[in-house]
Design a protein around this motif. Sequence first.
Motif, PDB file in Angstrom:
ATOM      1  N   UNK A  56       2.605   8.612  -3.070  1.00  0.00           N
ATOM      2  CA  UNK A  56       3.533   9.049  -4.109  1.00  0.00           C
ATOM      3  C   UNK A  56       3.066  10.355  -4.760  1.00  0.00           C
ATOM      4  N   UNK A  80      11.723   2.562  -4.387  1.00  0.00           N
ATOM      5  CA  UNK A  80      10.819   1.501  -4.823  1.00  0.00           C
ATOM      6  C   UNK A  80      11.562   0.359  -5.533  1.00  0.00           C
ATOM      7  N   UNK A 134      12.585  -2.253   4.289  1.00  0.00           N
ATOM      8  CA  UNK A 134      11.590  -1.449   3.571  1.00  0.00           C
ATOM      9  C   UNK A 134      10.235  -1.354   4.247  1.00  0.00           C
ATOM     10  N   UNK A 135      10.190  -1.511   5.561  1.00  0.00           N
ATOM     11  CA  UNK A 135       8.905  -1.438   6.273  1.00  0.00           C
ATOM     12  C   UNK A 135       8.357  -0.013   6.338  1.00  0.00           C
ATOM     13  N   UNK A 136       9.233   0.970   6.287  1.00  0.00           N
ATOM     14  CA  UNK A 136       8.861   2.387   6.288  1.00  0.00           C
ATOM     15  C   UNK A 136       8.212   2.863   7.594  1.00  0.00           C
ATOM     16  N   UNK A 158      13.769  -1.308  -2.505  1.00  0.00           N
ATOM     17  CA  UNK A 158      12.984  -1.719  -1.343  1.00  0.00           C
ATOM     18  C   UNK A 158      13.621  -1.302  -0.016  1.00  0.00           C
ATOM     19  N   UNK A 206       2.016   7.368   6.094  1.00  0.00           N
ATOM     20  CA  UNK A 206       2.918   7.438   4.947  1.00  0.00           C
ATOM     21  C   UNK A 206       2.361   8.403   3.911  1.00  0.00           C
ATOM     22  N   UNK A 207       3.215   9.270   3.362  1.00  0.00           N
ATOM     23  CA  UNK A 207       2.749  10.089   2.237  1.00  0.00           C
ATOM     24  C   UNK A 207       2.539   9.207   1.009  1.00  0.00           C
ATOM     25  N   UNK A 218      11.162   6.587   0.001  1.00  0.00           N
ATOM     26  CA  UNK A 218      11.246   5.147  -0.252  1.00  0.00           C
ATOM     27  C   UNK A 218      11.838   4.905  -1.626  1.00  0.00           C
TER      28      UNK A 218
END
Lengths: 214, 347
Positions: free
Chosen positions: B84, B195, B178-180, B198, B81-82, B193
Amino acid sequence: MKVVKLRLANRTLLDPAAAQWKKVAAEQVVLGATPLHKQPSGHVRAAWAGKAIGSVRSVKVQAAHNGDNIAIRLEWLDDSKDLDHGDGTVFPDAAGVLFPLKGEAELESMGSPEAPVNAWFWRANLPEGEAQELIAKGVGTLEPAPKRQTEARSRWYRGRWQVVFSRPLSVRGDAVRFSARKAAKVAFAVWEGSSQERGGLKSFSKVWQELSIQ
Amino acid sequence: MAKTKQKKDTAPRQVAMVFDLNKCIGCQTCSVACKTLWTNEDSTDYQWWCTVNTQPGRGHPRDYEAMGGGYRDGVPQPGRLPARREWGGGWDFNYDEVLYGGKGNSTFLQHVGDEPEWGPNWDEDQGAGEYPNAYYFYLPRLCNHCTKPACVDACPRDAMYKRSEDGIVLRDETRCRGYQFCAEACPYKKVYFNFLRNVSQQCIMCFPRVEQNVAPACARQCPGRAVWFGMLDDAEGPVSQLVNKWKVALPLHPEYGTDANIFYIPPVGPARLHEDHSFDEETPRIPREYLESLFGPKVNAALDTLTTEMAKTKNGRKSKLMDTLIAYWWKDMFKPYDRDPAEIKWK
Protein backbone atom coordinates in the motif's frame (compact mmCIF):
# COMPACT_ATOMS: atom_id res chain seq x y z
CA MET A 1 -14.08 -38.18 14.91
CA LYS A 2 -17.10 -38.01 17.17
CA VAL A 3 -19.69 -35.27 17.31
CA VAL A 4 -20.55 -35.40 21.00
CA LYS A 5 -23.86 -34.23 22.37
CA LEU A 6 -23.72 -31.25 24.74
CA ARG A 7 -26.56 -29.57 26.56
CA LEU A 8 -25.70 -26.07 25.44
CA ALA A 9 -27.50 -23.08 24.07
CA ASN A 10 -26.73 -22.39 20.40
CA ARG A 11 -24.85 -19.24 21.42
CA THR A 12 -22.56 -21.12 23.76
CA LEU A 13 -21.94 -23.88 21.25
CA LEU A 14 -20.76 -21.24 18.79
CA ASP A 15 -18.45 -19.59 21.34
CA PRO A 16 -14.81 -20.65 20.79
CA ALA A 17 -14.00 -19.59 24.38
CA ALA A 18 -16.83 -21.56 25.99
CA ALA A 19 -15.48 -23.65 28.90
CA GLN A 20 -17.52 -26.67 27.77
CA TRP A 21 -15.27 -27.13 24.75
CA LYS A 22 -12.48 -28.17 27.16
CA LYS A 23 -14.39 -31.37 27.89
CA VAL A 24 -14.78 -32.32 24.26
CA ALA A 25 -12.24 -34.81 22.92
CA ALA A 26 -9.93 -33.23 20.37
CA GLU A 27 -8.20 -34.74 17.39
CA GLN A 28 -5.01 -33.30 15.98
CA VAL A 29 -5.39 -33.45 12.19
CA VAL A 30 -2.22 -33.29 10.11
CA LEU A 31 -2.30 -30.78 7.24
CA GLY A 32 -0.19 -30.70 4.10
CA ALA A 33 0.47 -28.17 1.37
CA THR A 34 -1.57 -28.06 -1.80
CA PRO A 35 0.72 -29.26 -4.60
CA LEU A 36 2.18 -26.36 -6.56
CA HIS A 37 2.12 -28.14 -9.91
CA LYS A 38 -1.65 -28.46 -9.65
CA GLN A 39 -2.26 -24.74 -9.20
CA PRO A 40 -4.43 -23.77 -12.17
CA SER A 41 -2.35 -20.86 -13.45
CA GLY A 42 1.19 -20.54 -14.76
CA HIS A 43 1.57 -17.22 -12.99
CA VAL A 44 0.67 -18.70 -9.63
CA ARG A 45 3.12 -21.54 -10.22
CA ALA A 46 5.85 -19.08 -11.27
CA ALA A 47 5.27 -16.72 -8.35
CA TRP A 48 5.29 -19.56 -5.82
CA ALA A 49 8.08 -21.67 -7.28
CA GLY A 50 10.54 -20.74 -4.54
CA LYS A 51 8.08 -20.29 -1.71
CA ALA A 52 6.74 -22.75 0.85
CA ILE A 53 3.02 -23.42 0.79
CA GLY A 54 1.22 -24.74 3.83
CA SER A 55 2.63 -22.89 6.84
CA VAL A 56 0.15 -24.46 9.23
CA ARG A 57 1.03 -28.12 9.77
CA SER A 58 -1.87 -29.32 11.89
CA VAL A 59 -5.20 -28.29 13.26
CA LYS A 60 -6.95 -29.37 16.44
CA VAL A 61 -10.53 -30.39 15.68
CA GLN A 62 -13.47 -30.84 18.04
CA ALA A 63 -17.09 -31.44 17.17
CA ALA A 64 -20.30 -31.24 19.16
CA HIS A 65 -24.04 -30.82 18.75
CA ASN A 66 -26.96 -29.87 20.97
CA GLY A 67 -29.71 -31.66 19.10
CA ASP A 68 -30.45 -28.59 16.97
CA ASN A 69 -27.09 -27.37 15.78
CA ILE A 70 -23.81 -29.02 14.94
CA ALA A 71 -20.56 -27.18 15.69
CA ILE A 72 -17.00 -27.82 14.59
CA ARG A 73 -14.22 -26.08 16.47
CA LEU A 74 -10.81 -25.62 14.88
CA GLU A 75 -7.72 -24.45 16.72
CA TRP A 76 -4.26 -23.90 15.30
CA LEU A 77 -1.00 -22.19 16.13
CA ASP A 78 -0.49 -18.82 14.49
CA ASP A 79 1.99 -16.23 15.73
CA SER A 80 0.71 -13.60 13.32
CA LYS A 81 -2.85 -12.49 13.72
CA ASP A 82 -3.80 -11.33 10.24
CA LEU A 83 -7.20 -9.71 10.50
CA ASP A 84 -7.05 -7.95 7.15
CA HIS A 85 -4.83 -7.13 4.18
CA GLY A 86 -2.39 -5.16 6.34
CA ASP A 87 0.11 -3.26 4.21
CA GLY A 88 -1.42 -4.71 1.06
CA THR A 89 0.97 -7.65 0.79
CA VAL A 90 -0.68 -10.00 3.29
CA PHE A 91 -4.06 -11.68 3.43
CA PRO A 92 -6.49 -12.28 6.26
CA ASP A 93 -6.10 -15.67 7.93
CA ALA A 94 -8.78 -18.16 6.98
CA ALA A 95 -10.05 -21.67 7.60
CA GLY A 96 -12.49 -24.02 5.97
CA VAL A 97 -14.36 -27.24 6.54
CA LEU A 98 -15.24 -29.31 3.51
CA PHE A 99 -17.86 -32.03 2.97
CA PRO A 100 -18.70 -34.10 -0.08
CA LEU A 101 -22.30 -33.50 -1.10
CA LYS A 102 -22.71 -37.05 -2.24
CA GLY A 103 -20.54 -40.14 -2.16
CA GLU A 104 -16.79 -39.92 -2.60
CA ALA A 105 -15.93 -36.51 -4.02
CA GLU A 106 -12.33 -35.79 -4.91
CA LEU A 107 -10.84 -33.79 -2.06
CA GLU A 108 -7.74 -32.22 -3.57
CA SER A 109 -9.64 -30.85 -6.59
CA MET A 110 -12.52 -29.56 -4.44
CA GLY A 111 -14.96 -31.95 -6.06
CA SER A 112 -16.04 -32.30 -9.66
CA PRO A 113 -19.16 -31.52 -11.71
CA GLU A 114 -20.48 -35.00 -10.91
CA ALA A 115 -19.49 -34.94 -7.24
CA PRO A 116 -19.67 -31.42 -5.77
CA VAL A 117 -18.43 -30.43 -2.34
CA ASN A 118 -19.88 -28.14 0.31
CA ALA A 119 -17.53 -25.75 2.15
CA TRP A 120 -17.89 -23.72 5.31
CA PHE A 121 -15.44 -20.87 5.11
CA TRP A 122 -14.27 -18.40 7.71
CA ARG A 123 -11.93 -15.52 7.00
CA ALA A 124 -10.62 -13.10 9.62
CA ASN A 125 -11.98 -10.05 7.78
CA LEU A 126 -15.55 -11.29 7.48
CA PRO A 127 -18.00 -9.61 9.87
CA GLU A 128 -18.00 -11.37 13.25
CA GLY A 129 -20.41 -14.28 13.19
CA GLU A 130 -20.36 -14.59 9.43
CA ALA A 131 -19.23 -17.67 7.57
CA GLN A 132 -19.42 -18.26 3.86
CA GLU A 133 -21.20 -21.35 2.69
CA LEU A 134 -19.95 -22.47 -0.67
CA ILE A 135 -20.37 -25.17 -3.28
CA ALA A 136 -17.48 -26.28 -5.51
CA LYS A 137 -17.40 -28.58 -8.52
CA GLY A 138 -13.64 -28.57 -9.13
CA VAL A 139 -10.71 -26.18 -8.96
CA GLY A 140 -11.70 -22.53 -9.29
CA THR A 141 -15.45 -23.17 -9.24
CA LEU A 142 -16.44 -22.05 -5.73
CA GLU A 143 -19.86 -20.44 -5.73
CA PRO A 144 -21.99 -19.25 -2.84
CA ALA A 145 -24.45 -21.95 -1.78
CA PRO A 146 -28.07 -21.06 -2.58
CA LYS A 147 -28.83 -20.71 1.11
CA ARG A 148 -26.47 -19.61 3.89
CA GLN A 149 -27.10 -21.53 7.07
CA THR A 150 -23.67 -21.59 8.69
CA GLU A 151 -22.23 -19.17 11.22
CA ALA A 152 -18.71 -18.83 12.55
CA ARG A 153 -17.18 -17.19 15.57
CA SER A 154 -13.48 -16.75 16.15
CA ARG A 155 -10.90 -15.50 18.55
CA TRP A 156 -7.13 -15.24 18.48
CA TYR A 157 -5.84 -16.14 21.91
CA ARG A 158 -2.22 -16.55 23.00
CA GLY A 159 -0.85 -17.35 19.58
CA ARG A 160 -3.72 -19.55 18.46
CA TRP A 161 -6.75 -19.09 16.30
CA GLN A 162 -9.91 -20.68 17.61
CA VAL A 163 -12.80 -20.83 15.18
CA VAL A 164 -16.18 -22.45 15.65
CA PHE A 165 -18.50 -23.16 12.73
CA SER A 166 -22.10 -23.96 13.49
CA ARG A 167 -25.09 -24.93 11.40
CA PRO A 168 -28.53 -26.46 12.05
CA LEU A 169 -28.30 -30.25 11.94
CA SER A 170 -31.17 -30.56 9.51
CA VAL A 171 -31.30 -28.24 6.55
CA ARG A 172 -32.75 -28.09 3.09
CA GLY A 173 -31.15 -27.58 -0.28
CA ASP A 174 -27.59 -28.11 -1.48
CA ALA A 175 -25.89 -28.70 1.85
CA VAL A 176 -24.23 -31.60 3.61
CA ARG A 177 -26.64 -33.81 5.60
CA PHE A 178 -25.80 -35.24 9.01
CA SER A 179 -27.33 -38.40 10.34
CA ALA A 180 -26.73 -40.54 13.39
CA ARG A 181 -26.96 -43.60 11.15
CA LYS A 182 -24.15 -42.76 8.78
CA ALA A 183 -20.84 -41.01 9.36
CA ALA A 184 -20.22 -37.91 7.23
CA LYS A 185 -16.95 -37.26 5.44
CA VAL A 186 -15.08 -34.10 6.35
CA ALA A 187 -11.82 -32.33 5.56
CA PHE A 188 -10.11 -29.19 6.86
CA ALA A 189 -8.04 -26.36 5.47
CA VAL A 190 -6.15 -23.39 6.89
CA TRP A 191 -4.75 -20.35 5.09
CA GLU A 192 -1.85 -18.44 6.67
CA GLY A 193 -2.38 -14.84 5.61
CA SER A 194 1.08 -13.58 6.51
CA SER A 195 2.48 -16.07 3.96
CA GLN A 196 0.06 -14.73 1.33
CA GLU A 197 -1.91 -17.96 1.37
CA ARG A 198 -5.27 -17.62 -0.33
CA GLY A 199 -7.33 -19.52 -2.86
CA GLY A 200 -5.67 -22.79 -3.77
CA LEU A 201 -2.55 -21.96 -1.72
CA LYS A 202 -3.29 -23.50 1.66
CA SER A 203 -2.74 -26.35 4.13
CA PHE A 204 -5.34 -29.08 3.99
CA SER A 205 -6.05 -32.50 5.46
CA LYS A 206 -5.26 -34.75 2.55
CA VAL A 207 -7.80 -37.48 3.21
CA TRP A 208 -11.45 -37.40 4.19
CA GLN A 209 -12.03 -37.93 7.92
CA GLU A 210 -15.17 -39.53 9.34
CA LEU A 211 -17.57 -37.52 11.42
CA SER A 212 -20.07 -39.58 13.45
CA ILE A 213 -22.93 -38.03 15.33
CA GLN A 214 -23.31 -39.37 18.86
CA MET B 1 -7.45 -31.40 -12.06
CA ALA B 2 -9.05 -30.49 -15.34
CA LYS B 3 -10.52 -27.04 -15.65
CA THR B 4 -14.23 -27.11 -16.20
CA LYS B 5 -14.43 -23.86 -18.14
CA GLN B 6 -12.73 -22.40 -21.18
CA LYS B 7 -10.88 -19.19 -20.44
CA LYS B 8 -12.17 -16.18 -22.34
CA ASP B 9 -8.76 -14.66 -22.90
CA THR B 10 -8.82 -13.80 -26.59
CA ALA B 11 -10.98 -11.47 -28.66
CA PRO B 12 -11.33 -11.11 -32.44
CA ARG B 13 -11.61 -7.32 -32.22
CA GLN B 14 -9.58 -4.97 -30.11
CA VAL B 15 -9.96 -1.35 -29.07
CA ALA B 16 -6.74 0.58 -28.61
CA MET B 17 -5.49 3.99 -27.63
CA VAL B 18 -2.55 6.05 -28.80
CA PHE B 19 -0.97 8.73 -26.60
CA ASP B 20 1.35 11.26 -28.26
CA LEU B 21 4.10 11.87 -25.71
CA ASN B 22 5.23 14.87 -27.74
CA LYS B 23 1.89 16.52 -27.02
CA CYS B 24 1.16 15.36 -23.48
CA ILE B 25 1.68 18.29 -21.10
CA GLY B 26 1.24 16.26 -17.91
CA CYS B 27 -1.88 18.17 -16.86
CA GLN B 28 -3.51 15.05 -15.38
CA THR B 29 -6.89 15.93 -16.88
CA CYS B 30 -7.13 12.30 -18.02
CA SER B 31 -6.32 11.09 -14.49
CA VAL B 32 -8.92 13.35 -12.95
CA ALA B 33 -11.56 12.56 -15.60
CA CYS B 34 -11.14 8.89 -14.71
CA LYS B 35 -10.99 9.56 -10.99
CA THR B 36 -14.24 11.51 -10.87
CA LEU B 37 -16.01 8.98 -13.04
CA TRP B 38 -14.88 5.67 -11.56
CA THR B 39 -12.85 5.84 -8.36
CA ASN B 40 -14.58 8.24 -6.02
CA GLU B 41 -15.86 5.66 -3.54
CA ASP B 42 -14.39 4.50 -0.25
CA SER B 43 -11.31 2.32 -0.69
CA THR B 44 -10.92 3.54 -4.23
CA ASP B 45 -9.35 6.70 -2.83
CA TYR B 46 -5.82 5.50 -3.57
CA GLN B 47 -6.80 4.00 -6.92
CA TRP B 48 -5.81 5.96 -10.00
CA TRP B 49 -6.71 3.78 -12.98
CA CYS B 50 -5.07 6.43 -15.17
CA THR B 51 -1.93 8.20 -13.99
CA VAL B 52 0.52 10.43 -15.78
CA ASN B 53 4.06 9.80 -14.62
CA THR B 54 7.17 11.80 -15.31
CA GLN B 55 9.87 9.83 -17.13
CA PRO B 56 12.55 9.05 -16.24
CA GLY B 57 10.93 8.28 -12.93
CA ARG B 58 10.01 5.50 -10.57
CA GLY B 59 6.39 5.32 -11.65
CA HIS B 60 3.27 4.25 -9.86
CA PRO B 61 3.34 2.10 -7.86
CA ARG B 62 6.91 3.00 -6.99
CA ASP B 63 9.41 0.95 -9.03
CA TYR B 64 6.63 -1.12 -10.59
CA GLU B 65 8.99 -2.16 -13.38
CA ALA B 66 10.92 -4.30 -10.87
CA MET B 67 7.84 -6.11 -9.55
CA GLY B 68 7.73 -8.87 -12.16
CA GLY B 69 4.79 -10.49 -13.90
CA GLY B 70 3.99 -10.80 -17.59
CA TYR B 71 5.83 -13.27 -19.82
CA ARG B 72 9.32 -13.84 -21.14
CA ASP B 73 9.42 -15.96 -24.30
CA GLY B 74 5.85 -16.94 -23.52
CA VAL B 75 6.72 -18.20 -20.05
CA PRO B 76 4.82 -16.65 -17.12
CA GLN B 77 7.14 -14.63 -14.90
CA PRO B 78 6.78 -14.43 -11.13
CA GLY B 79 5.30 -11.17 -9.92
CA ARG B 80 4.74 -9.59 -6.55
CA LEU B 81 2.03 -7.48 -4.99
CA PRO B 82 2.78 -3.80 -4.45
CA ALA B 83 2.50 -2.70 -0.83
CA ARG B 84 0.00 0.00 0.00
CA ARG B 85 2.86 2.43 0.79
CA GLU B 86 4.31 1.82 -2.69
CA TRP B 87 1.07 3.11 -4.16
CA GLY B 88 0.76 5.99 -1.72
CA GLY B 89 -2.08 8.45 -2.20
CA GLY B 90 -5.52 8.34 -0.64
CA TRP B 91 -4.25 10.38 2.28
CA ASP B 92 -6.49 11.84 4.94
CA PHE B 93 -6.26 15.52 5.76
CA ASN B 94 -7.45 17.52 8.78
CA TYR B 95 -10.23 19.18 6.82
CA ASP B 96 -12.68 19.05 9.71
CA GLU B 97 -10.29 20.73 12.10
CA VAL B 98 -9.25 23.50 9.74
CA LEU B 99 -12.38 24.11 7.73
CA TYR B 100 -15.12 23.42 10.26
CA GLY B 101 -13.41 23.12 13.66
CA GLY B 102 -12.69 26.79 14.19
CA LYS B 103 -8.93 26.32 13.89
CA GLY B 104 -8.55 27.84 10.44
CA ASN B 105 -6.31 30.60 11.80
CA SER B 106 -4.17 28.46 14.08
CA THR B 107 -3.65 25.11 12.30
CA PHE B 108 -2.26 24.33 8.89
CA LEU B 109 -4.07 22.01 6.54
CA GLN B 110 -1.98 18.85 6.75
CA HIS B 111 -2.21 15.12 6.23
CA VAL B 112 -3.25 12.85 9.07
CA GLY B 113 -1.58 9.50 9.78
CA ASP B 114 1.69 8.02 8.52
CA GLU B 115 4.10 10.32 6.74
CA PRO B 116 3.43 9.94 2.98
CA GLU B 117 6.44 8.51 1.19
CA TRP B 118 5.05 8.02 -2.30
CA GLY B 119 2.06 8.92 -4.42
CA PRO B 120 0.69 8.71 -7.93
CA ASN B 121 2.71 11.67 -9.16
CA TRP B 122 5.40 11.88 -6.51
CA ASP B 123 8.45 12.54 -8.71
CA GLU B 124 6.72 14.92 -11.10
CA ASP B 125 9.06 16.94 -13.34
CA GLN B 126 12.22 15.60 -11.69
CA GLY B 127 13.42 13.76 -14.79
CA ALA B 128 17.12 13.28 -15.44
CA GLY B 129 20.15 14.91 -16.99
CA GLU B 130 22.03 18.07 -16.07
CA TYR B 131 21.37 21.68 -16.99
CA PRO B 132 21.25 22.76 -19.74
CA ASN B 133 20.49 19.26 -21.01
CA ALA B 134 18.04 18.10 -18.40
CA TYR B 135 15.09 16.23 -19.84
CA TYR B 136 11.82 14.61 -18.96
CA PHE B 137 8.54 13.75 -20.56
CA TYR B 138 5.13 12.54 -19.45
CA LEU B 139 3.78 9.04 -19.72
CA PRO B 140 0.05 8.47 -19.18
CA ARG B 141 -0.56 4.92 -17.99
CA LEU B 142 -3.70 2.86 -17.67
CA CYS B 143 -4.63 -0.80 -18.03
CA ASN B 144 -3.26 -1.95 -21.39
CA HIS B 145 -6.20 -4.27 -22.14
CA CYS B 146 -3.53 -6.63 -23.39
CA THR B 147 -4.01 -9.08 -26.23
CA LYS B 148 -2.36 -11.69 -23.97
CA PRO B 149 -3.61 -10.52 -20.58
CA ALA B 150 -1.53 -12.04 -17.80
CA CYS B 151 -4.23 -11.05 -15.30
CA VAL B 152 -6.86 -13.15 -17.09
CA ASP B 153 -4.38 -16.00 -17.38
CA ALA B 154 -3.54 -15.81 -13.67
CA CYS B 155 -7.07 -15.89 -12.30
CA PRO B 156 -7.82 -19.41 -11.06
CA ARG B 157 -11.53 -18.63 -10.96
CA ASP B 158 -12.01 -17.29 -14.49
CA ALA B 159 -13.37 -14.13 -12.92
CA MET B 160 -11.56 -12.11 -15.60
CA TYR B 161 -12.14 -12.16 -19.33
CA LYS B 162 -11.65 -10.29 -22.59
CA ARG B 163 -14.87 -9.14 -24.21
CA SER B 164 -15.11 -10.66 -27.66
CA GLU B 165 -16.67 -7.54 -29.21
CA ASP B 166 -13.83 -5.15 -28.33
CA GLY B 167 -11.13 -6.93 -26.33
CA ILE B 168 -11.76 -4.87 -23.19
CA VAL B 169 -10.47 -6.77 -20.15
CA LEU B 170 -13.10 -7.00 -17.46
CA ARG B 171 -13.64 -8.68 -14.12
CA ASP B 172 -16.83 -10.31 -12.93
CA GLU B 173 -16.85 -8.94 -9.40
CA THR B 174 -19.35 -11.57 -8.32
CA ARG B 175 -16.73 -14.24 -9.12
CA CYS B 176 -13.71 -12.32 -7.82
CA ARG B 177 -12.70 -13.51 -4.34
CA GLY B 178 -9.91 -10.99 -3.88
CA TYR B 179 -6.98 -13.38 -4.34
CA GLN B 180 -5.06 -10.73 -6.33
CA PHE B 181 -3.25 -13.22 -8.54
CA CYS B 182 -4.20 -10.81 -11.35
CA ALA B 183 -2.34 -7.99 -9.61
CA GLU B 184 0.73 -10.19 -9.14
CA ALA B 185 0.72 -11.24 -12.78
CA CYS B 186 0.17 -7.78 -14.31
CA PRO B 187 3.63 -6.51 -15.26
CA TYR B 188 2.32 -2.94 -15.57
CA LYS B 189 0.89 -3.07 -12.03
CA LYS B 190 -2.38 -1.52 -13.05
CA VAL B 191 -4.61 -3.70 -10.89
CA TYR B 192 -5.77 -2.25 -7.58
CA PHE B 193 -7.36 -3.83 -4.56
CA ASN B 194 -10.58 -2.62 -2.99
CA PHE B 195 -9.96 -3.31 0.68
CA LEU B 196 -13.59 -2.75 1.64
CA ARG B 197 -15.22 -4.90 -1.00
CA ASN B 198 -12.46 -7.52 -1.12
CA VAL B 199 -12.20 -7.43 -4.91
CA SER B 200 -9.51 -6.33 -7.35
CA GLN B 201 -10.33 -3.50 -9.74
CA GLN B 202 -8.78 -1.83 -12.75
CA CYS B 203 -9.53 0.41 -15.73
CA ILE B 204 -12.63 -0.85 -17.56
CA MET B 205 -11.89 1.25 -20.66
CA CYS B 206 -15.12 3.12 -19.86
CA PHE B 207 -17.03 0.25 -21.47
CA PRO B 208 -20.46 1.73 -20.75
CA ARG B 209 -19.37 4.80 -22.75
CA VAL B 210 -17.77 2.74 -25.52
CA GLU B 211 -21.05 0.82 -25.88
CA GLN B 212 -22.73 4.17 -26.61
CA ASN B 213 -20.00 5.27 -29.05
CA VAL B 214 -18.46 7.63 -26.52
CA ALA B 215 -14.68 7.52 -26.20
CA PRO B 216 -13.25 6.73 -22.74
CA ALA B 217 -13.14 9.73 -20.43
CA CYS B 218 -9.34 9.94 -20.32
CA ALA B 219 -9.19 10.20 -24.12
CA ARG B 220 -12.13 12.53 -24.67
CA GLN B 221 -11.20 14.93 -21.87
CA CYS B 222 -7.58 15.40 -23.01
CA PRO B 223 -7.22 19.14 -23.64
CA GLY B 224 -4.03 18.62 -25.65
CA ARG B 225 -5.45 16.48 -28.46
CA ALA B 226 -2.88 13.92 -27.45
CA VAL B 227 -5.07 10.77 -27.39
CA TRP B 228 -6.66 8.70 -30.15
CA PHE B 229 -9.12 5.91 -29.52
CA GLY B 230 -10.55 3.33 -31.88
CA MET B 231 -10.58 -0.23 -33.16
CA LEU B 232 -7.18 -1.55 -34.04
CA ASP B 233 -8.60 -3.23 -37.17
CA ASP B 234 -10.22 -0.04 -38.47
CA ALA B 235 -7.58 0.36 -41.20
CA GLU B 236 -8.56 3.93 -42.08
CA GLY B 237 -8.81 5.07 -38.46
CA PRO B 238 -5.96 7.07 -36.92
CA VAL B 239 -5.17 4.41 -34.31
CA SER B 240 -4.51 1.77 -36.92
CA GLN B 241 -2.70 4.27 -39.15
CA LEU B 242 -0.34 5.29 -36.35
CA VAL B 243 0.20 1.75 -35.04
CA ASN B 244 0.12 -0.41 -38.15
CA LYS B 245 0.81 1.83 -41.14
CA TRP B 246 3.30 4.41 -39.87
CA LYS B 247 4.53 2.23 -36.99
CA VAL B 248 5.20 5.31 -34.90
CA ALA B 249 2.99 4.21 -31.96
CA LEU B 250 4.54 1.57 -29.72
CA PRO B 251 3.49 -0.35 -26.65
CA LEU B 252 5.24 0.28 -23.35
CA HIS B 253 7.67 -2.48 -22.40
CA PRO B 254 6.96 -4.89 -25.26
CA GLU B 255 9.36 -7.30 -23.55
CA TYR B 256 6.66 -7.96 -20.93
CA GLY B 257 5.08 -10.17 -23.57
CA THR B 258 1.43 -9.29 -23.02
CA ASP B 259 0.91 -7.37 -26.31
CA ALA B 260 -0.33 -4.16 -24.73
CA ASN B 261 -2.99 -2.15 -26.56
CA ILE B 262 -2.12 1.29 -25.21
CA PHE B 263 0.40 2.74 -27.66
CA TYR B 264 2.72 5.71 -27.41
CA ILE B 265 4.25 8.09 -29.93
CA PRO B 266 7.75 8.35 -28.45
CA PRO B 267 9.05 11.80 -27.53
CA VAL B 268 11.42 13.32 -30.06
CA GLY B 269 12.65 15.78 -27.44
CA PRO B 270 14.56 19.01 -27.98
CA ALA B 271 18.10 19.17 -29.28
CA ARG B 272 21.00 19.07 -26.86
CA LEU B 273 22.95 22.21 -26.20
CA HIS B 274 26.72 22.49 -26.46
CA GLU B 275 28.62 24.12 -23.64
CA ASP B 276 28.44 27.39 -25.54
CA HIS B 277 24.69 26.84 -25.75
CA SER B 278 24.70 26.29 -29.51
CA PHE B 279 22.51 23.43 -30.74
CA ASP B 280 23.92 19.92 -30.89
CA GLU B 281 21.66 18.33 -33.52
CA GLU B 282 23.64 15.08 -33.56
CA THR B 283 22.95 13.79 -30.05
CA PRO B 284 19.36 13.38 -28.86
CA ARG B 285 18.72 15.00 -25.52
CA ILE B 286 16.59 12.05 -24.41
CA PRO B 287 19.05 9.15 -24.67
CA ARG B 288 17.96 6.56 -27.24
CA GLU B 289 18.97 3.79 -24.85
CA TYR B 290 16.48 5.12 -22.33
CA LEU B 291 13.65 5.19 -24.87
CA GLU B 292 14.63 1.70 -26.02
CA SER B 293 14.38 0.52 -22.41
CA LEU B 294 10.76 1.72 -22.39
CA PHE B 295 9.53 1.04 -25.92
CA GLY B 296 11.93 -1.56 -27.28
CA PRO B 297 14.26 -1.37 -30.29
CA LYS B 298 11.46 -0.33 -32.67
CA VAL B 299 11.58 3.11 -31.09
CA ASN B 300 14.52 4.01 -33.35
CA ALA B 301 12.59 3.49 -36.58
CA ALA B 302 9.59 5.30 -35.08
CA LEU B 303 11.69 8.32 -34.16
CA ASP B 304 13.36 8.31 -37.57
CA THR B 305 9.93 8.37 -39.26
CA LEU B 306 8.77 11.16 -36.98
CA THR B 307 11.82 13.34 -37.63
CA THR B 308 11.65 12.70 -41.38
CA GLU B 309 7.98 13.65 -41.53
CA MET B 310 8.51 16.65 -39.28
CA ALA B 311 11.26 17.85 -41.63
CA LYS B 312 8.81 17.62 -44.54
CA THR B 313 6.35 20.03 -42.94
CA LYS B 314 9.19 22.23 -41.76
CA ASN B 315 10.18 22.55 -45.41
CA GLY B 316 6.65 23.45 -46.46
CA ARG B 317 5.71 20.03 -47.80
CA LYS B 318 2.70 17.95 -46.81
CA SER B 319 2.88 15.01 -44.43
CA LYS B 320 -0.19 12.88 -43.82
CA LEU B 321 1.41 11.59 -40.63
CA MET B 322 1.90 15.10 -39.29
CA ASP B 323 -1.68 15.99 -40.23
CA THR B 324 -2.89 13.04 -38.20
CA LEU B 325 -0.64 13.88 -35.24
CA ILE B 326 -1.65 17.54 -35.27
CA ALA B 327 -5.31 16.42 -35.17
CA TYR B 328 -6.95 19.36 -36.92
CA TRP B 329 -10.38 17.89 -36.24
CA TRP B 330 -10.75 16.80 -32.66
CA LYS B 331 -13.63 14.41 -33.31
CA ASP B 332 -11.57 12.58 -35.92
CA MET B 333 -9.46 11.27 -33.06
CA PHE B 334 -12.26 9.00 -31.85
CA LYS B 335 -14.50 8.16 -34.79
CA PRO B 336 -16.96 6.46 -34.52
CA TYR B 337 -16.66 6.88 -30.74
CA ASP B 338 -17.18 10.63 -31.03
CA ARG B 339 -20.67 10.93 -29.57
CA ASP B 340 -21.19 13.63 -26.94
CA PRO B 341 -21.89 11.93 -23.58
CA ALA B 342 -24.07 14.88 -22.57
CA GLU B 343 -26.59 13.84 -25.25
CA ILE B 344 -27.11 10.46 -23.65
CA LYS B 345 -29.56 9.70 -20.90
CA TRP B 346 -27.40 7.47 -18.70
CA LYS B 347 -29.13 4.81 -16.66
